[in-house]
Structure formats: structure tokens, C-alpha cells
Write a protein that holds these residues in place. Structure first.
Motif: not given
Length: 190
Positions: A104, A106, A108-110, A125-129, A132
Motif C-alpha cells: 500500500k 501512503w 492508513s494505520w490502526t 486510527h490515522m489516515a495515510g500521509g 503517519n
């Protein structure tokens, strides 16, 4: 005369910086898609290099040597690309053979529940970027919770600091990401 020249140079520098900041602010590719002004935020303290590497593994196999804190991508002709990595701290190191199950950009991270139990201060939770913790790319290892992923903390490369994942600089993980395929074998030596 020298003072006037210095003032003119300072003013020119301020204008150039203001123009650059304005151009950067409008080029969203710089944040999410490697635009012309994108910066990963630091190079690896352990440079990527091609090395001699005799092994029984097929080209395209990833070998992770946790003791050495290096990742090898097996190439043909007895060579490999060697990358510096961050590994799991004491109690979080592991070994085994898996296949790349997903890749994947960028991501996302949980955080998993085990990590949240240890660190309740983490976001759910964090959106990709760029901020992150998984960085620019993530390579998922089978059905495990572990990944080979980027990091915005290049100073951690070569260290034992993670909860079991393998960290690389964003530059190195992007290079690796582009070279490997879903289904490739990953051998983790502990």
C-alpha cells in the motif's frame, strides 16, 4: 554600500522564499504524491548498497536479518541490495517465512489492540500521509500484524525500537516497494 547590498540580498531571499512557500502550498503532490518539492525528511544513516550475496534463495526474495539490522533483496548473479532497517525491540523480535500479502502507498494505520493496551495514548486510527508512522509505503507480511514500512524517523534505522515491524526510510521503502511483488517470499532471521 555594503550595507545596502546586504539589505537587497536579504529582501531578494525573503521574496524567493515567499514565492517558493506559495508554490509549495498549492502543489498537493508534494505531500501525497512525490511532487517536485517533496522531501522525505532525512536519508538513512545506513546507505542502500549492492553487495555480494550467495544464497539458495531465488531473486526477488527478501531476507531480513534482525541481528544485523539489515534487509536484503536477493538479485541475480550472487548479489543483493542491502538496506538498513529498524527492528523490534527486546521481546518483540520474531522469525519465520511469509509471503508479501499486500502493498500500500501512503497506508492508513490502526494500532492493534495489543499496542493500544500498552500505549492507550495512541490514536485509534490515522489516515495515510507524511505524519503517519507507517510512512510512504507498507509491505504486509502474510496474515501477521507485521509490515515492512517507511518511517519519518530516519535516526531509528539500525536500532531496535519497533513493536515487531521493520522500519526503513521512506526513500528506501519506496525503492523496495517498486522492486517486489505480492506473493514474494520474505524470510525473517531472528
Amino acid at each position: 554600500m555594503i550595507r545596502v547590498f546586504a539589505l537587497l540580498m536579504a529582501a531578494a531571499s525573503m521574496l524567493a522564499n515567499a514565492g517558493h512557500a506559495r508554490a509549495q502550498a498549492y502543489d498537493t503532490r508534494d505531500i501525497m504524491g512525490f511532487g517536485p518539492n517533496f522531501r522525505f525528511g532525512g536519508s538513512s544513516p545506513i546507505p542502500r548498497t549492492t553487495v555480494s550475496f550467495e544464497s539458495r534463495y531465488a531473486p526477488g526474495t527478501i531476507i531480513v536479518d534482525t541481528a544485523e539490522r539489515r534487509l536484503y533483496l536477493v538479485l541475480s548473479n550472487g548479489q543483493a541490495l542491502r538496506y538498513g532497517i529498524g527492528v523490534g525491540r527486546d521481546g518483540f523480535r520474531w522469525g519465520g517465512v511469509h509471503r508479501i500479502s499486500a502493498k500500500k502507498e501512503w497506508p492508513s494505520w490502526t494500532p492493534p489492540s495489543q499496542m493500544l493496551a500498552r500505549r492507550p495514548d495512541l490514536p485509534r486510527h490515522m489516515a495515510g500521509g507524511i505524519d503517519n508512522p507507517l510512512g510512504a509505503r507498507a509491505i504486509y507480511l502474510g496474515s501477521t500484524l507485521y509490515r515492512i514500512h517507511g518511517s519519518n524517523e530516519p535516526e531509528t534505522i539500525g536500532q531496535a525500537v519497533s513493536s515487531g515491524c521493520f522500519r526503513m526510510t521512506n526513500e528506501d521503502v519506496t525503492d523496495l516497494y517498486d522492486r517486489v511483488s505480492v506473493g514474494a517470499t520474505v524470510v525473517v532471521l531472528n
